[in-house]
Design an enzyme around this catalytic site. Sequence first.
Site, PDB file in Angstrom:
ATOM      1  N   ARG A  23       0.821  -1.217   0.000  1.00  0.00           N
ATOM      2  CA  ARG A  23       0.000   0.000   0.000  1.00  0.00           C
ATOM      3  C   ARG A  23       0.858   1.271   0.000  1.00  0.00           C
ATOM      4  NH1 ARG A  23      -3.972  -0.327   4.738  1.00  0.00           N
ATOM      5  NH2 ARG A  23      -2.236  -1.437   5.696  1.00  0.00           N
ATOM      6  N   LEU A  25       1.236   3.437  -2.312  1.00  0.00           N
ATOM      7  CA  LEU A  25       0.550   4.603  -2.874  1.00  0.00           C
ATOM      8  C   LEU A  25      -0.373   5.236  -1.835  1.00  0.00           C
ATOM      9  CD1 LEU A  25      -0.066   6.454  -5.246  1.00  0.00           C
ATOM     10  CD2 LEU A  25      -1.785   4.812  -6.027  1.00  0.00           C
ATOM     11  N   LYS A 114     -20.302   3.470  -7.147  1.00  0.00           N
ATOM     12  CA  LYS A 114     -19.661   2.169  -7.360  1.00  0.00           C
ATOM     13  C   LYS A 114     -19.495   1.821  -8.824  1.00  0.00           C
ATOM     14  CE  LYS A 114     -20.106   0.292  -2.923  1.00  0.00           C
ATOM     15  NZ  LYS A 114     -20.454  -0.702  -1.965  1.00  0.00           N
ATOM     16  N   SER A 409     -22.102   2.184  14.653  1.00  0.00           N
ATOM     17  CA  SER A 409     -20.732   2.440  15.085  1.00  0.00           C
ATOM     18  C   SER A 409     -20.603   3.857  15.639  1.00  0.00           C
ATOM     19  CB  SER A 409     -19.767   2.244  13.925  1.00  0.00           C
ATOM     20  OG  SER A 409     -20.116   3.072  12.851  1.00  0.00           O
ATOM     21  N   ARG A 491      -8.227   4.502  -0.126  1.00  0.00           N
ATOM     22  CA  ARG A 491      -8.934   3.540   0.733  1.00  0.00           C
ATOM     23  C   ARG A 491      -8.865   2.129   0.159  1.00  0.00           C
ATOM     24  NH1 ARG A 491     -12.438   5.175   4.996  1.00  0.00           N
ATOM     25  NH2 ARG A 491     -12.056   7.388   5.285  1.00  0.00           N
ATOM     26  N   TRP A 537     -18.913  -8.502   0.271  1.00  0.00           N
ATOM     27  CA  TRP A 537     -17.638  -7.888   0.610  1.00  0.00           C
ATOM     28  C   TRP A 537     -16.571  -8.924   0.962  1.00  0.00           C
ATOM     29  CZ3 TRP A 537     -19.941  -3.121   3.725  1.00  0.00           C
ATOM     30  CH2 TRP A 537     -20.580  -2.282   2.794  1.00  0.00           C
ATOM     31  N   ASP A 575     -27.743  -5.275   9.129  1.00  0.00           N
ATOM     32  CA  ASP A 575     -27.415  -4.318   8.070  1.00  0.00           C
ATOM     33  C   ASP A 575     -27.290  -5.004   6.721  1.00  0.00           C
ATOM     34  OD1 ASP A 575     -27.119  -2.137   9.838  1.00  0.00           O
ATOM     35  OD2 ASP A 575     -25.040  -2.683  10.284  1.00  0.00           O
ATOM     36  N   HIS A 668     -21.046  11.847   6.045  1.00  0.00           N
ATOM     37  CA  HIS A 668     -19.892  11.857   5.145  1.00  0.00           C
ATOM     38  C   HIS A 668     -19.134  13.172   5.220  1.00  0.00           C
ATOM     39  CE1 HIS A 668     -22.516   8.718   3.308  1.00  0.00           C
ATOM     40  NE2 HIS A 668     -21.383   8.080   3.480  1.00  0.00           N
TER      41      HIS A 668
HETATM   42  C1  MET Z   1     -21.944   0.698   5.735  1.00  0.00           C
HETATM   43  S1  MET Z   1     -23.289   0.549   6.784  1.00  0.00           S
HETATM   44  C2  MET Z   1     -22.599   0.611   8.373  1.00  0.00           C
HETATM   45  C3  MET Z   1     -23.482   0.036   9.407  1.00  0.00           C
HETATM   46  C4  MET Z   1     -22.811  -0.245  10.704  1.00  0.00           C
HETATM   47  N1  MET Z   1     -23.748  -0.767  11.659  1.00  0.00           N
HETATM   48  C5  MET Z   1     -22.156   1.000  11.232  1.00  0.00           C
HETATM   49  O1  MET Z   1     -22.773   1.749  11.903  1.00  0.00           O
HETATM   50  O2  MET Z   1     -21.019   1.260  11.015  1.00  0.00           O
END
Ligand code: MET
Length: 733
Positions: A23, A25, A114, A409, A491, A537, A575, A668
């Site tokens: 990584r 770069l 995406k 989170s 990322r 993922w 989720d 974001h």
């Molecule tokens: C990309 S969705 C993320 C959901 C996850 N429960 C969080 O709060 O990080």
Amino acid sequence: MSPTPPPFPASTVLGYPRIGPRRELKRALESYWEGRSTRAELERVGAGLREATWRRLAELSLEGLPSNTFSLYDQVLDTAVLLGAVPERYLAAGDPYFAMARGTEGLAPLRMTKWFDTNYHYIVPEIGPETVFKLDASKPLAEVREARALGYGTRPVVLGPVTFLLLADPSGAALDRLDEVLACYEELLAALAAEGVAWVQLDEPALVADRTPRELATAGAAYDRLGSAAARPGLFVATYFGDPGEALPVLAATPVEAIGVDLVRGGAAALPELPGKTVVAGVVSGRDVWRTPPGRALAALAGVRADRVTVSTSCSLLHVPYDVEAERDLDPGLRGRLAFAEQKVAEVVALSSALPSVPAGEGPRGAAVPSAPLTAPVPREGRSPYPVRAAAQAEHLRLPVLPTTTIGSFPQTGELRAARAAVAAGALEPDAYERLVEAEIERVIRLQERLGLDVLVHGEPERNDMVQYFAEHLDGFAVTRNGWVQSYGSRCTRPPILHGDVSRPGPITVRWASYAQSLTSRPVKGMLTGPVTIVAWSFVRDDLPLRDVVLQVADAVREEVRDLEAAGVSIIQVDEPALRELLPLRRASQPEYLEWSVSAYRRATSGAGDRTQIHTHLCYSDAGEILAAIDGLDADVTTIESARSGARILGAVGGFGRGLGPGVYDIHSPRVPDAGEVEDLLRATLRALPAERVWVNPDCGLKTRAYEEVEASLGNVVEAARRLRAELTDAGR
Ligand code: MET
Ligand SMILES: [Zn+2]
């Protein structure tokens, strides 16, 4: 008429990873962005990575080396720069390229989304009436020269005009600008020819999705025109990520000399005869991490009827990690079945140079042991119809109207990340680490109580990543040390490898959720990742249909739901942010996918009793195509991104008959919204939905934000909810 190009090399790859085997770069970019190094130092790292790539590909005896597959951020953004499509407002920025990619103090970045059905994100080109297309070929030319100085002749790779315009505007409206764009491409071809370039690769992955007759005709006309350019290299048009279908005869009728087809995902069997063309046959998958079964590759190659066949990868190798050899900790049995970029190049070379002597007998790929057949019947739906459940939940949970919550989170502290690394390195006792996690959970619970949130979360401090964490605790997955894949810009993600049958040896999240619940009298929401997202993922075994793999994961999640419930957790969020990502590119295949993915979700969640409230979360506002499926998940509460898109999503989701939390805080951005703004968003929501169904929450998890921002923002969110709640109760009196 342009002279006939030399024969296309017998082996090639459509592209290569560029983030660096360690990584490099990523580090160089972040240091430049933080002002710790100069642009020249960043360029030096880039040049070093390009040189190392060409050298390695040549050492592996690959014949056709690509160039211009390197990018400091994104190849679509590079194409916008190539064509002069840089919006005026960025020109004054210190570094317009990174201003477009990441924004500056006063300037929002371009949109990012995406790349087809991958987890790579590209920068969406912005084309407006004011856009003046003007070629700037410096980057591809510089890479050609740089490679030549090192002794390598290369084939520049450039995004093709049709895909470029379709990515700028999926409605196809930007195709009106095709003539202007083609003029730039003609100029580019002339410049490359003058530079002595023999072949150029124009990527047209958009041709593997459903295209209207007008779009197909446009693509044909575009390549007729480029093909008749007076001075140009040989034209290689690469389609990938699926079957080009009706686009293939269209391309075949143009003067392009070589056509790339994805024979892993496309219909190898249905490939028409392509007389007079070179077919660049993508038989080594660029989308998985498995060794190529030689029999399959040889059969696909044998099915190609053309003048000449080149062995290649199905798409760029951008989507796989560099080198299996770097994975010292993997089980040797599994390692022997894996191929990352380097190994895939070796496969391409072996397949091309000596078709009959391809290394055979490496054993099966996918599961090492025959997989357990899915004999378990789909569990009977355990839950009552929504009104019955809703009543039971209301009685049990006693939440106010407009309940406030978060997505799961909380900010991940550097201390915890460091502690996790220390445990992995054997420098910290697992016990000590667990105490740290508990301390963080307690801090997050107290913070939420202080802020006055109604449904609390434990904050996910134990998770490095919402998929990897589950992969580490389920059988059938392996995690890599160094298997990084670029997601966007600097990322990267490290997708786990799902290589065998999936099962859950024991509870995964229960201890954290119940610890959090033990600290407070308010309900704490348990947090799980859904089966589709875990699979989307990860790198997935391909000896079973994807559907069956997802169902296995669904059963593991189902067990976790049951255990959480039994431990006294009365709200469980599962989720599914990747539900849309796996949506097939061709409409004909979409209903089947949506059917099984939704049923996998229900399989995961339907073991919960009526009193247990199931939440789900999806984080994108362009959910339009899959709204019926989201509704079909049948979650009691759905939280969805919406803060930035205002009321746009509200019209669409108004028909949902259950709880809904359109995000009111854009996570974001580092900006703290004030209570008034949040109130406005909530009022818009309340115009579209009945108050008793509305939840109040941010757009997504808070993991990437700083504590100060989050505290201030959530305080304002709670304040706004309180004001409206007071109004509603007054009105109700
Ligand atoms: C990309 S969705 C993320 C959901 C996850 N429960 C969080 O709060 O990080
Ligand atoms: Zn999210």
